[in-house]
Design a protein around this motif. Structure first.
Motif, PDB file in Angstrom:
ATOM      1  N   PRO A 195      76.950  52.364  48.098  1.00 11.00           N
ATOM      2  CA  PRO A 195      78.399  52.244  47.865  1.00 11.00           C
ATOM      3  C   PRO A 195      78.820  50.857  47.387  1.00 11.00           C
ATOM      4  O   PRO A 195      79.959  50.685  46.934  1.00 11.00           O
ATOM      5  N   HIS A 196      77.934  49.904  47.482  1.00 10.20           N
ATOM      6  CA  HIS A 196      78.253  48.546  47.004  1.00 10.20           C
ATOM      7  C   HIS A 196      78.665  48.563  45.535  1.00 10.20           C
ATOM      8  O   HIS A 196      79.467  47.715  45.104  1.00 10.20           O
ATOM      9  N   TRP A 197      78.138  49.539  44.777  1.00  9.92           N
ATOM     10  CA  TRP A 197      78.416  49.591  43.346  1.00  9.92           C
ATOM     11  C   TRP A 197      79.662  50.407  43.014  1.00  9.92           C
ATOM     12  O   TRP A 197      79.992  50.592  41.848  1.00  9.92           O
ATOM     13  N   ILE A 198      80.364  50.888  44.047  1.00  5.08           N
ATOM     14  CA  ILE A 198      81.640  51.571  43.859  1.00  5.08           C
ATOM     15  C   ILE A 198      82.736  50.555  44.167  1.00  5.08           C
ATOM     16  O   ILE A 198      82.889  50.141  45.327  1.00  5.08           O
ATOM     17  N   PRO A 199      83.491  50.093  43.169  1.00  5.92           N
ATOM     18  CA  PRO A 199      84.433  48.978  43.381  1.00  5.92           C
ATOM     19  C   PRO A 199      85.377  49.162  44.561  1.00  5.92           C
ATOM     20  O   PRO A 199      85.599  48.213  45.335  1.00  5.92           O
ATOM     21  N   GLU A 200      85.909  50.378  44.738  1.00  4.87           N
ATOM     22  CA  GLU A 200      86.876  50.562  45.819  1.00  4.87           C
ATOM     23  C   GLU A 200      86.216  50.608  47.203  1.00  4.87           C
ATOM     24  O   GLU A 200      86.876  50.421  48.235  1.00  4.87           O
ATOM     25  N   MET A 204      84.616  47.561  51.903  1.00  9.53           N
ATOM     26  CA  MET A 204      84.597  48.276  53.179  1.00  9.53           C
ATOM     27  C   MET A 204      83.194  48.242  53.786  1.00  9.53           C
ATOM     28  O   MET A 204      82.257  47.698  53.221  1.00  9.53           O
ATOM     29  N   THR A 205      83.062  48.849  54.968  1.00 12.38           N
ATOM     30  CA  THR A 205      81.759  49.046  55.607  1.00 12.38           C
ATOM     31  C   THR A 205      81.654  50.516  56.011  1.00 12.38           C
ATOM     32  O   THR A 205      82.616  51.284  55.868  1.00 12.38           O
ATOM     33  N   GLY A 206      80.507  50.866  56.549  1.00 14.21           N
ATOM     34  CA  GLY A 206      80.315  52.236  57.015  1.00 14.21           C
ATOM     35  C   GLY A 206      81.166  52.598  58.203  1.00 14.21           C
ATOM     36  O   GLY A 206      81.206  53.763  58.613  1.00 14.21           O
ATOM     37  N   MET A 207      81.866  51.627  58.768  1.00 11.38           N
ATOM     38  CA  MET A 207      82.809  51.932  59.843  1.00 11.38           C
ATOM     39  C   MET A 207      84.116  52.486  59.298  1.00 11.38           C
ATOM     40  O   MET A 207      84.957  52.960  60.065  1.00 11.38           O
ATOM     41  N   ASP A 208      84.290  52.421  57.981  1.00  6.77           N
ATOM     42  CA  ASP A 208      85.470  52.987  57.329  1.00  6.77           C
ATOM     43  C   ASP A 208      85.155  54.400  56.840  1.00  6.77           C
ATOM     44  O   ASP A 208      84.103  54.650  56.241  1.00  6.77           O
ATOM     45  N   GLN A 209      86.081  55.323  57.088  1.00  4.69           N
ATOM     46  CA  GLN A 209      85.839  56.734  56.785  1.00  4.69           C
ATOM     47  C   GLN A 209      85.505  56.996  55.317  1.00  4.69           C
ATOM     48  O   GLN A 209      84.615  57.815  55.036  1.00  4.69           O
ATOM     49  N   PRO A 210      86.169  56.369  54.326  1.00  5.36           N
ATOM     50  CA  PRO A 210      85.810  56.650  52.930  1.00  5.36           C
ATOM     51  C   PRO A 210      84.342  56.348  52.616  1.00  5.36           C
ATOM     52  O   PRO A 210      83.711  57.061  51.833  1.00  5.36           O
ATOM     53  N   ARG A 258      75.625  46.964  55.394  1.00  5.13           N
ATOM     54  CA  ARG A 258      77.081  47.130  55.456  1.00  5.13           C
ATOM     55  C   ARG A 258      77.533  48.573  55.298  1.00  5.13           C
ATOM     56  O   ARG A 258      78.483  48.999  55.962  1.00  5.13           O
ATOM     57  N   HIS A 259      76.910  49.340  54.412  1.00  9.07           N
ATOM     58  CA  HIS A 259      77.451  50.644  54.025  1.00  9.07           C
ATOM     59  C   HIS A 259      76.592  51.820  54.508  1.00  9.07           C
ATOM     60  O   HIS A 259      77.003  52.578  55.394  1.00  9.07           O
ATOM     61  N   ALA A 286      76.867  44.188  59.540  1.00  7.94           N
ATOM     62  CA  ALA A 286      77.962  44.810  58.772  1.00  7.94           C
ATOM     63  C   ALA A 286      78.969  43.801  58.258  1.00  7.94           C
ATOM     64  O   ALA A 286      79.582  44.012  57.207  1.00  7.94           O
ATOM     65  N   GLU A 287      79.159  42.705  58.964  1.00  8.66           N
ATOM     66  CA  GLU A 287      80.163  41.735  58.560  1.00  8.66           C
ATOM     67  C   GLU A 287      79.595  40.599  57.714  1.00  8.66           C
ATOM     68  O   GLU A 287      80.319  39.690  57.303  1.00  8.66           O
ATOM     69  N   LEU A 288      78.259  40.645  57.473  1.00  3.03           N
ATOM     70  CA  LEU A 288      77.637  39.610  56.663  1.00  3.03           C
ATOM     71  C   LEU A 288      77.802  39.938  55.183  1.00  3.03           C
ATOM     72  O   LEU A 288      77.794  41.101  54.791  1.00  3.03           O
ATOM     73  N   LEU A 289      77.917  38.941  54.345  1.00  2.64           N
ATOM     74  CA  LEU A 289      78.060  39.133  52.914  1.00  2.64           C
ATOM     75  C   LEU A 289      76.770  38.748  52.220  1.00  2.64           C
ATOM     76  O   LEU A 289      75.972  37.995  52.746  1.00  2.64           O
TER      77      LEU A 289
END
Length: 289
Positions: A195-200, A204-210, A258-259, A286-289
């Protein structure tokens, strides 16, 4: 009604790895906690507490007891011997050298084995002295990337019940940050689209429903979880229980942590929970960049 099992938990590990935080979590969970007790006194204290109706003893034992620490293994053998017949549990806390040095310097206290040498010399000597205990530990927790709250949650999850019961901890992580050294089983989910390559989705992280919806909708995602769930629930976990192993750390990794790994870890935890297996989830990176 069967008599309640007498439990003795040995809390040990490296100086600066979080023994005090673990002890506080255990005390909050109802354990009788003693710190820096000479190891030879543990069996006698277990007898005394058992006679008083106190069934959960956690003893923090480490190199601060100096030459007396050599008595750890004989004390464990005495607990197992006829008369007490207690199967002691061992919680071992560790972290990498860089983190230990930073924490010790922040605390501004000398390392108990440092002597006239460098702090790192003390850390290495402590690792060597604790090697035998680590090799027989029931649960090893690497606290290098855990904050105090995450550590307390892991300890509370593992030892929060009145009785021993199988519990699993699922750790999501990123391979680029290193595989968790305390993992019993490592699952790789990098075969899924990122999902890193999906701009929207990137912020986010995998803790977000989308993000979870996207990951779990990919070909192979639910099939993979179906097979892992079956393997764990029908073969691995029953086998662990037969062997007297009550704690398991499952690491789920993707590239950055993250995802994909967080999404899959959350759903694996949900599935095991539906099977009646208590689980907790830690998102290490998850919070690391």
């Amino acid at each position: 009604m069967a008599a309640q099992e007498q439990r003795v938990l040995i809390v040990t590990g490296l100086s600066g790895a979080g023994r005090s935080s673990a002890a506080n979590a255990l005390e909050d969970a109802g354990w009788y906690v003693v710190d820096n007790l000479p190891p030879r006194l543990v069996p006698e204290l277990a007898r005394m507490l058992g006679a008083a109706g106190i069934h959960n003893l956690a003893a923090v034992l480490d190199v601060r007891s100096r030459a007396l620490f050599a008595d750890v293994m004989p004390a464990l053998a005495e607990l197992r011997a006829t008369g007490l017949d207690i199967d002691p549990e061992i919680l071992f806390l560790e972290a990498n050298d860089e983190v230990i040095v930073r924490r010790q310097e922040s605390a501004r206290r000398p390392h108990p084995l440092q002597g006239s040498g460098r702090l790192l010399d003390g850390v290495k000597a402590e690792r060597a002295q604790l090697g035998a205990l680590r090799s027989v530990a029931d649960l090893v927790i690497d606290t290098s990337n855990l904050n105090v709250h995450q550590l307390r949650d892991r300890v509370s999850h593992a030892y929060g019940g009145e009785e021993r019961k199988f519990r699993a901890t699922i750790v999501s992580f990123g391979f680029k940050h290193g595989v968790p050294v305390d993992a019993d089983l490592v699952l790789d989910v990098r075969f899924l689209p990122n999902p890193h390559w999906i701009p929207e989705l990137r912020p986010m992280t995998g803790m977000d429903q989308p993000v979870r919806d996207y990951v779990l909708s990919q070909d192979g995602a639910t099939d993979y979880l179906d097979r892992i769930e079956g393997l764990l629930g029908e073969i691995v976990i029953p086998g662990y229980c037969r062997e007297g192993k009550w704690l398991m750390t499952i690491a789920v990794g993707c590239t950055g942590g993250r995802h994909r790994s967080t999404s899959m870890a959350i759903d694996l935890s949900r599935r095991l929970g539906l099977r009646g297996i208590p689980t907790s989830v830690v998102h290490r990176d998850a919070e690391l960049l």
